[in-house]
Design a protein around this motif. Structure first.
Motif, PDB file in Angstrom:
ATOM      1  N   ARG A 223      36.757  31.370  39.856  1.00 19.39           N
ATOM      2  CA  ARG A 223      35.410  31.518  40.427  1.00 19.39           C
ATOM      3  C   ARG A 223      34.823  30.149  40.782  1.00 19.39           C
ATOM      4  NH1 ARG A 223      30.764  33.218  36.336  1.00 19.39           N
ATOM      5  NH2 ARG A 223      31.395  31.151  35.573  1.00 19.39           N
TER       6      ARG A 223
ATOM      7  N   TYR B  32      31.438  38.032  39.786  1.00 21.74           N
ATOM      8  CA  TYR B  32      32.263  37.928  38.581  1.00 21.74           C
ATOM      9  C   TYR B  32      31.548  38.704  37.483  1.00 21.74           C
ATOM     10  CZ  TYR B  32      34.349  36.010  34.334  1.00 21.74           C
ATOM     11  OH  TYR B  32      34.962  35.873  33.112  1.00 21.74           O
TER      12      TYR B  32
ATOM     13  N   LEU C 144      37.010  39.520  38.951  1.00 17.50           N
ATOM     14  CA  LEU C 144      36.631  38.570  39.984  1.00 17.50           C
ATOM     15  C   LEU C 144      36.745  39.266  41.332  1.00 17.50           C
ATOM     16  CD1 LEU C 144      35.940  35.564  40.694  1.00 17.50           C
ATOM     17  CD2 LEU C 144      38.406  35.237  41.022  1.00 17.50           C
TER      18      LEU C 144
END
Length: 250
Positions: free
Chosen positions: A55, A73, A82
């Protein structure tokens, strides 16, 4: 088998038909719709690796190089999720892409040169040898000492520590530069995926994995051509072998 989205992602993703796609590196499950991709894996203690790492790297690469756009997320019930946009096209390892090995080699070499040219001072992610070897040592310590796999990993780790290069040629690396992680659409790359291991490391981290991936799919001559296209003046044969073996510890 169906994908149960956590509530946080249901608020940001449209209703879609999700299909299981493939297993990602480290066993993450991948799901895709026509426009999005979702990775799912169990929450793991450090240093096993978290989707939070990917991320943060997606955020950093945005506007620098083409990567999927981060959508969201979430963590729920011992799992992490994710969500990102789906890049159009096919991975370079797809049979249709491999019909044109010269194009594959040219595009991959160009993509890695562009990635490695990013200013190192701007990159906040450290994937240099001390970091990678320390994480490998922690994983080896956490593994069951009786298992055959753990013994082999400890032997590889000892070898990596003993033979580590004296100097690192640090650049911004992908960290898993195999053909699967570069997406082709027509004659051009639309971007790179699976950037959870990206960061500052020796350029041979990427070159060794790219070379091995090309060698396995297209043979030695094509893999050697890749090194020519990238730039032989920057290649150290000893480091290429070392980082290929180091990749087996990751």
């Amino acid at each position: 088998m169906s994908l149960q989205l956590p509530e946080a992602l249901r608020h940001v993703l449209p209703v879609a038909r999700w299909e299981p796609w493939q297993a990602g590196r480290d066993g993450a499950a991948l799901w895709r719709s026509s426009r999005y991709v979702i990775k799912v894996q169990p929450l793991r203690p450090a240093p096993a690796g978290s989707l939070r790492d990917e991320r943060e790297r997606l955020r950093w690469f945005a506007g620098r190089l083409p990567v999927p756009a981060l959508v969201g997320y979430a963590e729920e019930a011992g799992q992490e999720y994710l969500a990102m946009t789906r890049l159009p096209g096919i991975p370079l390892r797809h049979p249709d892409a491999l019909l044109h090995p010269e194009r594959v080699v040219d595009l991959l070499a160009r993509a890695l040169r562009e990635l490695h040219a990013l200013p190192v001072r701007d990159c906040p992610f450290n994937m240099s040898l001390p970091v990678v070897l320390r994480a490998a040592a922690e994983r080896a310590s956490a593994a069951s000492p009786e298992s055959q796999g753990a013994l082999a990993q400890r032997q590889k780790l000892a070898e990596a520590l003993r033979e580590r290069p004296a100097r690192e040629d640090l650049v911004v690396t992908h960290g898993d530069a195999v053909l699967d992680n570069f997406i082709l659409d027509g004659e051009w790359l639309t971007g790179m995926v699976d950037v959870g291991r990206a960061g500052l490391a020796d350029r041979h981290t990427d070159l060794a994995l790219a070379y091995a991936s090309l060698h396995a799919r297209l043979g030695a001559q094509v893999a050697e051509t890749f090194l020519d296209q990238y730039g032989r003046a920057l290649i150290d044969a000893g480091k290429l072998d070392y980082y290929r073996r180091l990749g087996e510890l990751a």
